[in-house]
Scaffold this motif. Structure first.
Motif, short mmCIF file in Angstrom:
data_model
loop_
_atom_site.label_atom_id
_atom_site.label_comp_id
_atom_site.label_asym_id
_atom_site.label_seq_id
_atom_site.Cartn_x
_atom_site.Cartn_y
_atom_site.Cartn_z
N VAL A 32 -0.94 9.75 30.69
CA VAL A 32 0.02 9.12 30.72
C VAL A 32 1.26 9.53 31.57
CG1 VAL A 32 1.49 7.23 29.46
CG2 VAL A 32 -0.41 7.81 28.40
N VAL A 33 2.13 8.82 32.22
CA VAL A 33 3.06 9.56 33.21
C VAL A 33 4.14 7.78 32.72
CG1 VAL A 33 4.41 10.42 35.26
CG2 VAL A 33 1.95 10.73 34.45
N GLY A 34 5.50 8.25 32.33
CA GLY A 34 6.28 7.38 32.23
C GLY A 34 5.90 6.24 31.27
N SER A 35 5.71 4.69 32.01
CA SER A 35 4.63 3.35 31.94
C SER A 35 3.41 3.52 32.46
CB SER A 35 5.52 2.24 32.17
OG SER A 35 6.00 2.30 33.35
N ILE A 36 2.76 4.50 32.96
CA ILE A 36 1.42 4.18 33.94
C ILE A 36 0.35 4.88 32.87
CG2 ILE A 36 0.50 4.74 36.04
CD1 ILE A 36 2.63 2.45 36.01
N ALA A 37 -0.37 4.73 33.12
CA ALA A 37 -1.71 5.03 32.94
C ALA A 37 -2.66 5.99 32.95
CB ALA A 37 -2.75 4.33 31.37
N TYR A 38 -3.09 6.63 34.42
CA TYR A 38 -3.99 7.10 34.77
C TYR A 38 -4.93 7.43 33.73
CZ TYR A 38 -0.23 7.95 37.56
OH TYR A 38 1.30 7.99 38.76
#
Length: 181
Positions: A32-38
């Protein structure tokens, strides 16, 4: 739910034996980077199946808008094992055939999630791909040259991108994954 995702995966194969063969999807490796999940799925899938599975999450095959985001996805893709043995991972690049010549690609470029096209990291440093689908090569010696055009019928791991808050319960590890910048 994870059970429904496993059922979808076992029924999503195209019948050619190249897609998921076990009927089960391993839980994803999540960053998770900020509000984005990879979400890296290690169970190989054909490109069209990866598109469907990411949409189900809800999300899309990963789009990449910057060198920093490319590095996040490349590092995640490289978690499959040693960097030498890590397989390429499907990305959400959308291409269309050009002209009437079969196998000629490089038409309209875009992202499966509708993001604007801009940043690129083609391995061959070409502006357009030579195949209809694109994968990120985690073992590329230079991160800015890590995208490779590939046949869509090759089963590969894939990276989905989603808004972290939109994911169903249980998709994110306790604590929300790896904090980003």
């Amino acid at each position: 739910s994870k059970r429904h995702l496993a059922q979808l995966t076992s029924s999503s194969g195209s019948g050619d034996g190249g897609a998921v063969s076990t009927g089960q999807v391993q839980p994803p490796v999540v960053k998770v980077v900020g509000s984005i999940a990879y979400l890296l799925y290690l169970t190989p899938a054909l490109h069209q199946d990866a598109v469907s599975l990411c949409t189900f999450i809800p999300g899309h095959l990963a789009s990449i808008a910057s060198a920093e985001e490319n590095e996040v996805v490349r590092e995640l893709c490289a978690t499959q094992g040693s960097s030498i043995n890590a397989k390429p991972c499907w990305l959400g690049v959308v291409t269309t055939p050009t002209g009437s010549t079969p196998g000629s690609y490089g038409g309209v470029l875009g992202w499966a999630d509708g993001s604007p096209w801009g940043y690129t990291a083609w391995y061959s440093n070409e502006a357009t791909p030579a195949a209809p689908c694109t994968a990120l090569e985690p073992s590329a010696p230079v991160a800015s040259m890590s995208w490779t055009p590939m046949s869509c019928t090759m089963p590969l791991p894939y990276v989905c991108k989603a808004v972290a808050d939109d994911l169903p319960p249980g998709f994110l590890p306790t604590g929300g994954g790896t904090p980003g910048t």
